[in-house]
Design a protein around this motif. Structure first.
Motif, PDB file in Angstrom:
ATOM      1  N   GLU A  56      22.350  -1.977  14.047  1.00 58.55           N
ATOM      2  CA  GLU A  56      22.664  -3.346  14.148  1.00 58.55           C
ATOM      3  C   GLU A  56      21.265  -4.124  13.612  1.00 58.55           C
ATOM      4  OE1 GLU A  56      23.208  -6.934  17.701  1.00 58.55           O
ATOM      5  OE2 GLU A  56      23.992  -4.965  17.780  1.00 58.55           O
ATOM      6  N   ARG A  59      20.917  -3.567   9.710  1.00 57.17           N
ATOM      7  CA  ARG A  59      21.867  -4.495   9.270  1.00 57.17           C
ATOM      8  C   ARG A  59      21.327  -6.136   9.066  1.00 57.17           C
ATOM      9  NH1 ARG A  59      25.831  -3.664  12.024  1.00 57.17           N
ATOM     10  NH2 ARG A  59      25.797  -5.626  13.293  1.00 57.17           N
ATOM     11  N   ARG A  65      18.149  -1.010   3.118  1.00 60.20           N
ATOM     12  CA  ARG A  65      18.345   0.353   3.261  1.00 60.20           C
ATOM     13  C   ARG A  65      17.743   1.443   2.574  1.00 60.20           C
ATOM     14  NH1 ARG A  65      18.329   4.679   4.902  1.00 60.20           N
ATOM     15  NH2 ARG A  65      19.664   6.077   5.719  1.00 60.20           N
ATOM     16  N   ASP A  96      25.961   2.561  11.133  1.00 65.03           N
ATOM     17  CA  ASP A  96      26.551   1.427   9.823  1.00 65.03           C
ATOM     18  C   ASP A  96      25.984   1.792   8.807  1.00 65.03           C
ATOM     19  OD1 ASP A  96      28.293  -0.388   8.957  1.00 65.03           O
ATOM     20  OD2 ASP A  96      26.684  -2.122   9.489  1.00 65.03           O
ATOM     21  N   THR A  97      25.941   3.227   8.426  1.00 62.08           N
ATOM     22  CA  THR A  97      25.092   3.490   7.095  1.00 62.08           C
ATOM     23  C   THR A  97      26.042   4.718   6.718  1.00 62.08           C
ATOM     24  OG1 THR A  97      23.049   4.195   6.024  1.00 62.08           O
ATOM     25  CG2 THR A  97      23.883   5.386   8.334  1.00 62.08           C
TER      26      THR A  97
END
Length: 270
Positions: A56, A59, A65, A96-97
């Motif tokens: 989180e 993001r 990234r 979340d990657t």
């Protein structure tokens, strides 16, 4: 920021650890503060419970990234081939990657051969889900076994290491083989903040005892460190260690607190 070059990759010499935090919100705020302060290496693990907060924070940050180096670690019960693959995919979802830069075996597990776990990790690397592989809490002999068992280079061995915890044999092997030694608990879980020797040296540079402790680590060959804190002031202070350099005498003085350094002197260039 300084870097450790190993296996053809430049790894930030200072990363941000995410263990020992109590809540998702505390972890998220801490990682956000670290990214704002300039950290570009974030260290997490399946057992920390911090992967969702790391994902989180990344993001929501302004940091691309591609500019981050993310590390996570396999829990002890995810060492069998299928478990290693499935749990890594779950870690990617929580983070979340699409990939992690580094996947570690968190600690040795005699129930599953290192070779089986490393085979899974290497296959994940072939699939582009993992860029590099490594280990944590491995002894010298266990590190040698992992190096022999892995097709991909072992990028690092992450172990507890600080001025009160010498790692001469392991450091010697890492320097010889080009493996990064990543120091966790580099401030002895806050125990070095009031250390007299470190504070005395720090006074010469306008630095805290903790900053000197971190500088002592990152100034060694093939060594990186992953301090952690949920205090934004400490987060910023811990990364502010690249504008001074300890003298050879100061480096020796801190090493010699743990005993003679004759066996490790050449490795350290002292």
């Amino acid at each position: 920021m300084e870097y450790v070059t190993t296996a053809g990759v430049d790894v930030p010499a200072l990363g941000f650890g995410t263990a020992r935090m109590d809540s998702h919100e505390e972890r998220r705020r801490a990682v956000s503060a670290a990214l704002d302060a300039g950290y570009r290496h974030v260290d997490t693990a399946q057992i920390y419970g911090s992967e969702p907060a790391v994902g989180e924070a990344v993001r929501d940050s302004a940091v691309d990234r591609a500019d981050l180096f993310l590390t996570t670690k396999l829990a002890g019960d995810n060492r069998a081939y299928d478990d290693a693959v499935a749990s890594t995919r779950a870690s990617l979802d929580r983070l979340d990657t699409d990939y992690v830069d580094l996947l570690l075996i968190h600690s040795p597990n005699d129930d599953v051969p290192h070779a089986e776990t490393l085979r899974a990790m290497n296959d994940l690397r072939e699939d582009g889900l993992v860029r590099h592989v490594g280990v944590s809490n491995f002894s010298v002999e266990q590190l040698r076994e992992a190096m022999d068992a892995s097709e991909a280079p072992i990028l690092t061995n992450q172990v507890e290491y600080h001025v009160r915890e010498r790692r001469d044999d392991l450091l010697g092997l890492c320097v010889e083989e080009g493996v990064m030694l990543t120091a966790y608990s580099p401030l002895d879980v806050g125990g070095l903040a009031d250390d007299g020797d470190l504070a005395e040296i720090g006074d010469r540079y306008g630095k805290t005892a903790s900053q000197v402790a971190l500088r002592w680590l990152v100034q060694q060959p093939m060594v990186s460190a992953v301090p952690m804190s949920s205090d934004p002031e400490h987060v910023r202070s811990n990364v502010d260690v690249f504008d001074f350099e300890l003298t050879a005498e100061e480096m020796r003085r801190l090493f010699e607190r743990g005993g003679p350094i004759d066996a490790i002197r050449s490795t350290l260039g002292l």
